[in-house]
Scaffold this active site. Sequence first.
Site, PDB file in Angstrom:
ATOM      1  CG  MET A 106      -1.932  -1.068   1.230  1.00  0.00           C
ATOM      2  SD  MET A 106      -3.143  -1.033   2.835  1.00  0.00           S
ATOM      3  CE  MET A 106      -3.950   0.452   2.383  1.00  0.00           C
ATOM      4  CG  HIS A 107       0.563   3.183   2.428  1.00  0.00           C
ATOM      5  ND1 HIS A 107      -0.827   3.659   2.568  1.00  0.00           N
ATOM      6  CD2 HIS A 107       0.856   2.119   3.513  1.00  0.00           C
ATOM      7  CE1 HIS A 107      -1.374   3.191   3.640  1.00  0.00           C
ATOM      8  NE2 HIS A 107      -0.341   2.100   4.222  1.00  0.00           N
ATOM      9  CG  ASP A 155      -0.038  -5.228   1.896  1.00  0.00           C
ATOM     10  OD1 ASP A 155      -0.930  -4.554   2.320  1.00  0.00           O
ATOM     11  OD2 ASP A 155       0.923  -5.085   2.085  1.00  0.00           O
TER      12      ASP A 155
END
Length: 489
Positions: free
Chosen positions: A78-79, A237
């Site tokens: 992520m991110h 995830d």
Amino acid sequence: MLYIGVDLGTSAVKLILMNADGTIVNTVSKEYPLYFPNPGWSEQRPEDWWEQVVQGMKELISNNDHNQIAGISFGGQMHGLVILDSEDQVIRPAILWNDGRTGKQTNFLNEVIGKDKLSSYTANIAFAGFTAPKLLWVMENEPDHFSKISKIMLPKDYIAYKLSGVHSTDYSDASGMLLMDVKNKCWSKEMLAICSITQEQMPKLFESYEVVGNLKPDVAAMLGLNASCKVVAGAGDNAAAAVGTGTVGDGRCNISLGTSGTIFISSKEFGVDENNALHAFAHADGHYHLMGCMLSAASCNKWWMDGIIGTKDYQKEQADIQELGENNVYFLPYLMGERSPHNNPDARGTFIGMTMDTTRADMTQAVLEGVAFAIRDSLEVAKSLGIQLQRTKICGGGAKSLLWKQIIANVLNLKVDVIESEEGPALGSAMLAAVACKEYASVEEAAKSIVKVIDTIEPSPELVEKYEEKYSKFKKIYPSVKELFDSLK
């Protein structure tokens, strides 16, 4: 029919091929480089992801009937910030979730814009790993790159774009950008304005189990698949791992011991803790979840084993640990800084309590216990919201250790359910593809049918009591050394 799940991790991509009843037909893993161009920075080339996904997918399906492959979906780190120009070319390497360069921008968002405003806009406050601070960093430090941005994407969504030609993301992954109004599931106009970007630069939002598009004809031909194969939005995830462990619906929990560590609590209702110590995100089942995230979990054990004591035989090292609840050595697992609940990128890993009779096994045990105690920190925040849990699922590389699962069960005083498959995000993403292709009516129905508990680790009242005392000491360490961390910058 067959379904492909793609877990785009930090060190490798894992692909699984699953049939309609959840049986895993094949798995393939492909590694790619991780770059640290400056201290605290962490980057990867999206082109490397794509190259390894293509190679991995060809291997995955080589001995199967390609006509049976109905859908592809994703779980992904992520991110991360992926930026494309007007020709859909990658402008610069992706800035990853564990990158710590955005301290200045994070402080600006939290202190100048204000945590209360951020929470009202997005249900979250700024963390150094989130996407919005990375955009501000690029704007300030790489204005030429910022001016070229045509599309802003997350890592797994770059792969979905390469397969389908559609710029998409899902609500669970977008929740971690600090650019989305999580409660109302739309881009936050206020946050886009703060980051000097437009809605046209953002991808289209989907539920995790929705079809984004079909394979592009040229990609289908390259992979040997039908162009009718559906590309499904997928999930971040942790949300994908939660699907893969059956952590869907209301009041269920999953702990992930991967590179990072999480405690993930699913909910049918939207909720936020008053200090935003936990992330309030959308879930891949169409509802919501709370999540505490620590930046270093199984990676702490890998660092200790591989880098410090120089061994790959994790099982042998853990076999020397005899007494649980008796260790007087403590470890703060903040090797990459920490997110939940401290939100401090300057926090560092720390051993304390060693004496002349401290053993190698004591130090190893302290690492395992330190991760468990840090997860307990987030569990305590959830308890403050009135959330009462009795049990949790567990996944990730660290979950292969029976000892670590026993420590988790007793430190958190939860029954730890072990599931048949340890594929986590890859399995969850394949399940999302199956739901999108109408194999199952809902994510909950798929989880109920596919996920099977094969063992449960029960906490021991005696050990729970011992670890309660140990935790009461552990939680005093970080506040005592926080100022020292600040001075070590």
